[in-house]
Design a protein around this motif. Structure first.
Motif, mmCIF file in Angstrom:
data_model
loop_
_atom_site.group_PDB
_atom_site.id
_atom_site.type_symbol
_atom_site.label_atom_id
_atom_site.label_comp_id
_atom_site.label_asym_id
_atom_site.label_seq_id
_atom_site.Cartn_x
_atom_site.Cartn_y
_atom_site.Cartn_z
ATOM 1 N N UNK A 97 -30.242 2.070 49.010
ATOM 2 C CA UNK A 97 -29.331 3.430 47.627
ATOM 3 C C UNK A 97 -28.637 2.804 46.439
ATOM 4 N N UNK A 98 -28.054 1.538 46.836
ATOM 5 C CA UNK A 98 -26.449 0.797 45.974
ATOM 6 C C UNK A 98 -28.109 -0.073 45.115
ATOM 7 N N UNK A 99 -29.035 0.074 45.599
ATOM 8 C CA UNK A 99 -29.994 -0.433 44.616
ATOM 9 C C UNK A 99 -30.676 0.674 43.893
ATOM 10 N N UNK A 100 -31.134 1.276 44.124
ATOM 11 C CA UNK A 100 -31.382 2.294 43.595
ATOM 12 C C UNK A 100 -30.671 3.269 42.443
ATOM 13 N N UNK A 101 -29.382 3.174 42.712
ATOM 14 C CA UNK A 101 -28.488 3.803 41.914
ATOM 15 C C UNK A 101 -28.692 2.676 40.586
ATOM 16 N N UNK A 102 -28.385 1.621 41.197
ATOM 17 C CA UNK A 102 -27.761 0.711 39.968
ATOM 18 C C UNK A 102 -29.593 0.765 38.797
ATOM 19 N N UNK A 103 -30.358 0.539 39.156
ATOM 20 C CA UNK A 103 -32.193 0.866 39.232
ATOM 21 C C UNK A 103 -32.253 2.092 37.765
ATOM 22 N N UNK A 104 -31.150 2.760 38.285
ATOM 23 C CA UNK A 104 -31.645 4.410 37.390
ATOM 24 C C UNK A 104 -30.082 4.068 36.188
ATOM 25 N N UNK A 105 -29.268 3.828 37.034
ATOM 26 C CA UNK A 105 -28.852 3.636 35.877
ATOM 27 C C UNK A 105 -29.286 2.110 34.533
ATOM 28 N N UNK A 106 -29.646 1.671 35.016
ATOM 29 C CA UNK A 106 -30.550 0.699 34.170
ATOM 30 C C UNK A 106 -31.307 0.581 33.049
ATOM 31 N N UNK A 107 -32.311 2.407 33.745
ATOM 32 C CA UNK A 107 -33.320 2.813 33.712
ATOM 33 C C UNK A 107 -32.903 3.786 32.242
ATOM 34 N N UNK A 108 -32.360 4.386 32.368
ATOM 35 C CA UNK A 108 -31.239 5.690 31.631
ATOM 36 C C UNK A 108 -30.981 5.234 30.428
ATOM 37 N N UNK A 109 -29.465 4.676 30.649
ATOM 38 C CA UNK A 109 -28.674 3.216 29.472
ATOM 39 C C UNK A 109 -29.748 2.656 29.063
ATOM 40 N N UNK A 110 -30.308 1.876 29.417
ATOM 41 C CA UNK A 110 -31.047 0.329 28.288
ATOM 42 C C UNK A 110 -31.579 1.791 27.750
ATOM 43 N N UNK A 111 -32.890 2.433 27.622
ATOM 44 C CA UNK A 111 -33.702 3.507 27.427
ATOM 45 C C UNK A 111 -32.816 4.423 26.279
ATOM 46 N N UNK A 112 -32.074 5.167 26.720
ATOM 47 C CA UNK A 112 -31.422 5.692 26.153
ATOM 48 C C UNK A 112 -30.989 4.987 24.342
ATOM 49 N N UNK A 113 -30.356 3.918 24.728
ATOM 50 C CA UNK A 113 -29.672 3.145 24.149
ATOM 51 C C UNK A 113 -30.722 2.402 22.914
ATOM 52 N N UNK A 114 -31.751 2.166 22.943
ATOM 53 C CA UNK A 114 -32.726 1.232 22.307
ATOM 54 C C UNK A 114 -33.378 2.709 21.656
ATOM 55 N N UNK A 115 -33.530 3.713 22.190
ATOM 56 C CA UNK A 115 -34.316 4.939 21.759
ATOM 57 C C UNK A 115 -33.384 4.773 20.392
ATOM 58 N N UNK A 116 -31.644 4.849 20.456
ATOM 59 C CA UNK A 116 -30.872 5.385 19.732
ATOM 60 C C UNK A 116 -30.922 4.413 18.404
ATOM 61 N N UNK A 117 -30.654 2.862 18.388
ATOM 62 C CA UNK A 117 -30.066 2.007 17.997
ATOM 63 C C UNK A 117 -31.565 1.298 17.050
ATOM 64 N N UNK A 118 -32.443 1.560 18.286
ATOM 65 C CA UNK A 118 -33.651 1.388 17.533
ATOM 66 C C UNK A 118 -34.228 2.697 16.031
ATOM 67 N N UNK A 119 -33.607 3.632 16.258
ATOM 68 C CA UNK A 119 -33.785 4.973 15.328
ATOM 69 C C UNK A 119 -33.364 4.872 13.631
ATOM 70 N N UNK A 120 -31.992 4.100 14.192
ATOM 71 C CA UNK A 120 -31.014 4.048 13.004
ATOM 72 C C UNK A 120 -31.367 2.858 12.185
ATOM 73 N N UNK A 121 -32.259 2.392 13.188
ATOM 74 C CA UNK A 121 -32.226 0.289 12.168
ATOM 75 C C UNK A 121 -33.418 1.374 11.423
ATOM 76 N N UNK A 122 -34.164 2.349 12.279
ATOM 77 C CA UNK A 122 -35.124 2.255 11.228
ATOM 78 C C UNK A 122 -35.124 3.049 9.654
#
Length: 323
Positions: A97-122
């Motif tokens: 459960x701890x690994x699943x929580x960390x996986x989901x946090x990594x997945x969501x935070x990493x994806x959203x941050x890359x999308x927003x920063x990439x959009x701003x740079x583009x």
């Protein structure tokens, strides 16, 4: 005349007249099957299909059956006594459960941050600014690095004593912080390093989508009196949705495969508490504790999670006729 008669006889031999006045193909079913496009193109798609089927899909199927056994790395797996015990054990394992929580946090935070920063740079590089090609190369360069190189680079950057991150915040009277040793900071530190590497990728995807938008739409929005913010919010960004979806799928799959980055960062498959994800948990159970069946069950859970991400995307592309 003789040639014409021979041609007519050949046509009649190849086709027979139906009672409704039409014609039907006189070839046998086997001959039509041999002449089909699927059979004719088999030398091209056949070998890759067989190799992929054996080394990927057959391996996934074998891994699933292995997860139903009690195999622990000694002897041969007993396929005569299959059960879901490993999956029930996963539900009762706090580490899962701890690994699943960390996986989901990594997945969501990493994806959203890359999308927003990439959009701003583009958006920034889409304008006529000086040295924009140089900036584009600089932003894209981290994506050319492997996970191993990035991990070693940020491992030095996060060093408590000589790391440049602590030296930079020390100017403001902060720190030093143990970025990779503090359970409350380690996952955020990992996400920040991964965002640094992959933001350039999303920037390129967005930049290609921006360049494909006709200039007439920009001019029409300006004629209507739309401000730059309103034009991007109402006209341009909605048209970037396909690029956003494609980039999101790739980023999510990279987040699920972040094992090698964590392995290189922490020097093994035992990351600090707070950074343990399903991939590291799977390898630790299989190779560290020789619980191969349990590790296979975690691998199947990761596979199902990947399918949950990629299946909606493939279905959408199929409905649009892109597959």
């Amino acid at each position: 005349m003789n040639r014409l008669l021979a041609f007519v006889r050949r046509v009649r031999r190849d086709r027979r007249v139906r009672t409704d006045g039409g014609t039907a193909d006189g070839r046998s079913t086997a001959r039509r099957w041999l002449d089909s496009d699927v059979v004719q193109s088999a030398p091209f798609w056949g070998p890759p299909f067989l190799l992929m089927g054996f080394f990927v899909y057959a391996a996934i199927g074998w891994n699933f059956f292995l997860s139903l056994t009690s195999f622990s790395g000694f002897g041969e797996p007993d396929y005569g006594d299959l059960s879901l015990d490993n999956y029930w054990a996963m539900l009762e394992d706090p580490g899962i459960w701890a690994a699943t929580r960390n996986t989901l946090v990594l997945l969501v935070a990493f994806t959203l941050a890359c999308l927003l920063i990439g959009l701003a740079l583009a958006i920034l590089l889409d304008h006529e600014i000086r040295f924009r090609r140089t900036f584009r190369t600089i932003y894209l360069l981290p994506f050319a690095l492997s996970f191993i190189v990035t991990a070693q680079f940020w491992r030095w950057m996060y060093n408590v004593n000589v790391g440049i991150v602590n030296q930079a915040i020390g100017v403001f009277g902060l720190g030093p912080y143990n970025w990779l040793g503090n359970p409350q900071l380690v996952l955020g530190s990992v996400i920040f390093a991964l965002v640094w590497q992959f933001s350039g990728y999303t920037m390129v995807i967005y930049l290609a989508a921006l360049r494909s938008i006709p200039t007439d739409q920009y001019e029409a929005a300006k004629v209507d009196g739309a401000s730059a913010l309103r034009m991007y919010r109402r006209v341009i960004i909605p048209q970037l949705r396909p690029a956003m979806v494609s980039a999101s799928v790739v980023l999510v799959l990279f987040a699920l495969k972040a094992f090698d980055f964590l392995y290189a960062t922490f020097g093994g498959y035992r990351p600090r508490q707070g950074a343990d994800i399903l991939a590291t948990k799977m390898v630790r159970e299989a190779f560290g504790r020789s619980e191969w069946a349990y590790g296979s069950a975690i691998a199947i859970a990761l596979f199902v999670l990947s399918l949950a991400v990629i299946t909606p995307y493939l279905y959408t592309q199929y409905k649009r006729g892109n597959l």
